[in-house]
Scaffold this motif. Structure first.
Motif, PDB file in Angstrom:
ATOM      1  N   LYS A 268       4.396 -23.199 -28.756  1.00  0.00           N
ATOM      2  CA  LYS A 268       3.266 -22.615 -29.480  1.00  0.00           C
ATOM      3  C   LYS A 268       2.965 -21.215 -28.944  1.00  0.00           C
ATOM      4  O   LYS A 268       2.737 -20.277 -29.710  1.00  0.00           O
ATOM      5  CB  LYS A 268       2.030 -23.515 -29.350  1.00  0.00           C
ATOM      6  CG  LYS A 268       0.821 -22.979 -30.073  1.00  0.00           C
ATOM      7  CD  LYS A 268      -0.369 -23.903 -29.941  1.00  0.00           C
ATOM      8  CE  LYS A 268      -1.575 -23.301 -30.643  1.00  0.00           C
ATOM      9  NZ  LYS A 268      -2.772 -24.132 -30.477  1.00  0.00           N
ATOM     10  N   PHE A 269       2.966 -21.062 -27.619  1.00  0.00           N
ATOM     11  CA  PHE A 269       2.733 -19.762 -26.995  1.00  0.00           C
ATOM     12  C   PHE A 269       3.795 -18.763 -27.451  1.00  0.00           C
ATOM     13  O   PHE A 269       3.472 -17.615 -27.811  1.00  0.00           O
ATOM     14  CB  PHE A 269       2.742 -19.921 -25.468  1.00  0.00           C
ATOM     15  CG  PHE A 269       2.629 -18.635 -24.708  1.00  0.00           C
ATOM     16  CD1 PHE A 269       1.452 -17.912 -24.695  1.00  0.00           C
ATOM     17  CD2 PHE A 269       3.716 -18.146 -23.981  1.00  0.00           C
ATOM     18  CE1 PHE A 269       1.347 -16.722 -23.992  1.00  0.00           C
ATOM     19  CE2 PHE A 269       3.622 -16.966 -23.264  1.00  0.00           C
ATOM     20  CZ  PHE A 269       2.437 -16.246 -23.277  1.00  0.00           C
ATOM     21  N   ALA A 270       5.053 -19.173 -27.466  1.00  0.00           N
ATOM     22  CA  ALA A 270       6.141 -18.290 -27.919  1.00  0.00           C
ATOM     23  C   ALA A 270       5.932 -17.875 -29.374  1.00  0.00           C
ATOM     24  O   ALA A 270       6.123 -16.704 -29.725  1.00  0.00           O
ATOM     25  CB  ALA A 270       7.491 -18.987 -27.746  1.00  0.00           C
ATOM     26  N   ASN A 271       5.533 -18.805 -30.215  1.00  0.00           N
ATOM     27  CA  ASN A 271       5.268 -18.486 -31.618  1.00  0.00           C
ATOM     28  C   ASN A 271       4.096 -17.518 -31.755  1.00  0.00           C
ATOM     29  O   ASN A 271       4.124 -16.614 -32.595  1.00  0.00           O
ATOM     30  CB  ASN A 271       4.987 -19.761 -32.422  1.00  0.00           C
ATOM     31  CG  ASN A 271       6.233 -20.580 -32.642  1.00  0.00           C
ATOM     32  OD1 ASN A 271       7.350 -20.069 -32.614  1.00  0.00           O
ATOM     33  ND2 ASN A 271       6.057 -21.877 -32.848  1.00  0.00           N
ATOM     34  N   GLN A 272       3.075 -17.691 -30.920  1.00  0.00           N
ATOM     35  CA  GLN A 272       1.936 -16.775 -30.943  1.00  0.00           C
ATOM     36  C   GLN A 272       2.347 -15.370 -30.500  1.00  0.00           C
ATOM     37  O   GLN A 272       1.908 -14.378 -31.089  1.00  0.00           O
ATOM     38  CB  GLN A 272       0.810 -17.296 -30.046  1.00  0.00           C
ATOM     39  CG  GLN A 272       0.121 -18.520 -30.598  1.00  0.00           C
ATOM     40  CD  GLN A 272      -0.892 -19.093 -29.625  1.00  0.00           C
ATOM     41  OE1 GLN A 272      -0.654 -19.142 -28.407  1.00  0.00           O
ATOM     42  NE2 GLN A 272      -2.022 -19.543 -30.149  1.00  0.00           N
ATOM     43  N   LEU A 273       3.186 -15.283 -29.470  1.00  0.00           N
ATOM     44  CA  LEU A 273       3.680 -13.968 -29.039  1.00  0.00           C
ATOM     45  C   LEU A 273       4.415 -13.279 -30.179  1.00  0.00           C
ATOM     46  O   LEU A 273       4.179 -12.103 -30.464  1.00  0.00           O
ATOM     47  CB  LEU A 273       4.625 -14.114 -27.843  1.00  0.00           C
ATOM     48  CG  LEU A 273       4.015 -14.442 -26.496  1.00  0.00           C
ATOM     49  CD1 LEU A 273       5.117 -14.706 -25.472  1.00  0.00           C
ATOM     50  CD2 LEU A 273       3.095 -13.332 -26.017  1.00  0.00           C
ATOM     51  N   ASN A 274       5.306 -14.021 -30.820  1.00  0.00           N
ATOM     52  CA  ASN A 274       6.078 -13.460 -31.925  1.00  0.00           C
ATOM     53  C   ASN A 274       5.157 -13.021 -33.058  1.00  0.00           C
ATOM     54  O   ASN A 274       5.305 -11.924 -33.601  1.00  0.00           O
ATOM     55  CB  ASN A 274       7.112 -14.474 -32.416  1.00  0.00           C
ATOM     56  CG  ASN A 274       7.875 -13.963 -33.615  1.00  0.00           C
ATOM     57  OD1 ASN A 274       7.575 -14.350 -34.743  1.00  0.00           O
ATOM     58  ND2 ASN A 274       8.839 -13.096 -33.385  1.00  0.00           N
ATOM     59  N   GLY A 275       4.197 -13.850 -33.417  1.00  0.00           N
ATOM     60  CA  GLY A 275       3.290 -13.538 -34.512  1.00  0.00           C
ATOM     61  C   GLY A 275       2.376 -12.364 -34.222  1.00  0.00           C
ATOM     62  O   GLY A 275       2.136 -11.521 -35.090  1.00  0.00           O
TER      63      GLY A 275
END
Length: 132
Positions: A80-87
């Motif tokens: 989830k953290f990785a997806n938030q960084l990307n977003g």
């Protein structure tokens, strides 16, 4: 030959996020910061400041597993953290198996090691994914 890229690596935790930096030319990760805010907006503001300062072209996030390779609660949180960084930052994010990264660091009681764990994760990325 590819031009060197700056990369930031992250060791995500509920209480702290360790950050390391390095570049693909040298292929050496260096501990950079420990973000101690647990509030998402403040945490991402600190990450944005590091991204603005260092100008990475890629982000690396450690992905924890149990020793047998099974996922656990933190595995989903790190994704989830990785997806938030990307977003939020529109940068590619690579996930790297981080089993034992923190265990590899000798630490004194109360000492923060999150940035060094992030450096181990980022070094693993350089060693395994970046051509030498």
């Amino acid at each position: 030959m590819h031009s060197p890229e700056t990369v930031l690596g992250f060791d995500f935790g509920i209480k702290r996020v360790g950050v390391a930096m390095g570049n693909t030319m040298i292929g050496q990760a260096t501990p950079l910061a420990v973000i101690q805010s647990t509030v998402n907006d403040a945490r991402f503001a600190e990450i944005k400041a590091l991204i603005d300062k260092w100008g990475p072209t890629k982000l690396v996030v450690g992905l924890p597993f149990h020793p047998d390779g099974a996922e656990h609660d933190m595995t989903a949180r790190c994704r989830k953290f990785a997806n938030q960084l990307n977003g939020r930052f529109n940068l590619p994010v690579v996930m790297v198996d981080e089993r034992y990264s923190s265990a590899m660091i000798p630490a004194k009681r109360g000492e923060l090691i999150d940035d060094r764990a992030a450096a181990i994760i980022l070094q693993q990325y350089f060693d395994e994914y970046v051509p030498h």
